[in-house]
Design an enzyme around this catalytic site. Structure first.
Site, PDB file in Angstrom:
ATOM      1  CB  THR A 154      -3.810   5.923   6.924  1.00  0.00           C
ATOM      2  OG1 THR A 154      -4.505   7.147   6.740  1.00  0.00           O
ATOM      3  CG2 THR A 154      -2.579   6.160   7.767  1.00  0.00           C
ATOM      4  CG  HIS A 168      -0.141   5.937   1.963  1.00  0.00           C
ATOM      5  ND1 HIS A 168       0.374   6.051   0.692  1.00  0.00           N
ATOM      6  CD2 HIS A 168      -1.215   6.749   1.980  1.00  0.00           C
ATOM      7  CE1 HIS A 168      -0.359   6.888  -0.017  1.00  0.00           C
ATOM      8  NE2 HIS A 168      -1.333   7.328   0.738  1.00  0.00           N
TER       9      HIS A 168
HETATM   10 ZN   LIG Z   1      -8.756   6.400   8.120  1.00  0.00          ZN
END
Ligand SMILES: [Zn+2]
Ligand SMILES: [Zn+2]
Length: 350
Positions: A47, A50
């Site tokens: 995450t 990204h």
């Molecule tokens: Zn994570």
């Protein structure tokens, strides 16, 4: 507040345009019922990649949510936590009564504060403040460094639980990065041993075998499915851990009748779902984002049990705050297989 605390700390701050800078930020003060934790290690998550590399994050965010540390100061009214206690912070419990909670999905409780996915006060920095009620003690047999794997392990446990996987299932994992490896290791720890990992990078395929995959394959070697019917050796469950649109499309083609595809990896480009295939084979498509209702405790117990190949799940070399962006690029390129741990001690370059 007790102890002699510095007033500023280094932090890796997202400054916009896909860039990170190490800056000096004020050390946060714990309020009543809160604890100041000194971060020992913080893992780099997909995450985070990204948010930075695809530039979704809001400038001035400090990313990093996969951490473990030690209690450095306590606010008023905090009992039972001594300075130096080794801790992780559990997820916030759900309300227990909403539709999501009643279905055992407390982590997506409908009554929680609306999550802000783009702006963070994370742990790529030396100190964080958390509510004492969320703290869990790291078991004696587990290093603080390995305890930083608690959050992604909790996700892997949740992912496997949602999938309904059990021994006897024939499992495909697409993507041999940190998420795919951890999912594979958790499956293995739960007695599921027929696991094929599909991954383009040879080093990641190697590592997948080391953490418990029974077979590895390059994505291009996965067969195309015929119009109606299955590939020659179909899978009962596929975990799409790469976030790659083509991998998701291929995973769907590898499934047997009544098979399940679990979306785990997020990605910029969206896969095309062949709905005809989903209908005719009666496939189930689900997403796994968060944690089981039991929170982080089962993950901490599993990590402490010694059942997971921690040395292969965590990259050997820890990195400093100054290295975060470079490591994100290497993870994105598939150069690194395991979880990279950041040690937020680096001095600020002037
Ligand atoms: Zn994570
Ligand atoms: Zn709820």
């Amino acid at each position: 507040m007790t102890g002699m605390m510095p007033s500023v700390m280094p932090a890796a701050v997202y400054v916009g345009d896909g860039a990170i800078a190490v800056r000096e930020l004020p050390v946060p003060e714990p309020g009543p019922g809160e604890v100041l934790v000194e971060i020992s290690h913080c893992g780099i998550c997909g995450t985070d990649l990204h948010l930075v590399l695809e530039q979704y994050a809001r400038p001035d965010s400090v990313l990093g949510h996969e951490w473990a540390g030690t209690v450095a100061a306590v606010g008023d009214g905090v009992d039972g936590w001594e300075l130096g206690a080794r801790v992780v912070a559990d997820t916030t419990p759900g309300c227990g009564t909403c539709r999501a909670c009643r279905r055992g999905r407390a982590a997506v409780c409908l009554e929680r504060e609306p999550p802000d996915y783009l702006s963070f006060r994370g742990a790529f920095c030396r100190y964080v403040v958390v509510a004492a009620a969320r703290l869990l003690r790291v078991p004696e047999s587990l290093s603080t460094r390995a305890a930083a794997l608690t959050e992604p392990t909790a996700i892997a446990i949740h992912t496997v639980a949602l999938s309904g996987a059990e021994p006897g299932d024939r499992v495909l994992v697409t993507g041999g990065g940190p998420v795919g490896l951890l999912t594979t290791a958790v499956l293995r720890a739960q007695g599921i041993d027929d696991i094929t990992v599909s991954e383009p990078a040879p080093a990641r395929r190697e590592r997948a075998l080391a953490v418990g995959a029974s077979a590895v394959v390059a994505p291009d070697d996965l067969p195309r499915a015929p119009m109606a019917g299955t590939v020659p050796s179909p899978f009962t469950i596929a975990f799409e851990c790469s976030g790659n649109a083509r991998a998701a499309e291929s995973a769907l083609e590898q499934l047997d009748y009544a098979g399940t595809l679990v979306f785990v990896g997020t990605g910029h480009e969206q896969p095309r779902v062949n709905h005809n295939r989903v209908i005719v084979l009666e496939l189930t498509l689900i997403g796994a984002y968060n944690y089981d209702a039991a929170g982080f405790r089962p993950a901490l117990d599993l990590l402490a049990s010694g059942a997971l190949p921690l040395d292969d799940l965590i990259e050997r070399d820890d990195v400093r705050l100054d290295d975060v962006l470079d490591v994100m690029q290497r993870l994105s390129a598939g150069d690194l297989a395991g979880k990279v741990m950041v040690v937020p001690r680096s001095e600020i370059r002037r």
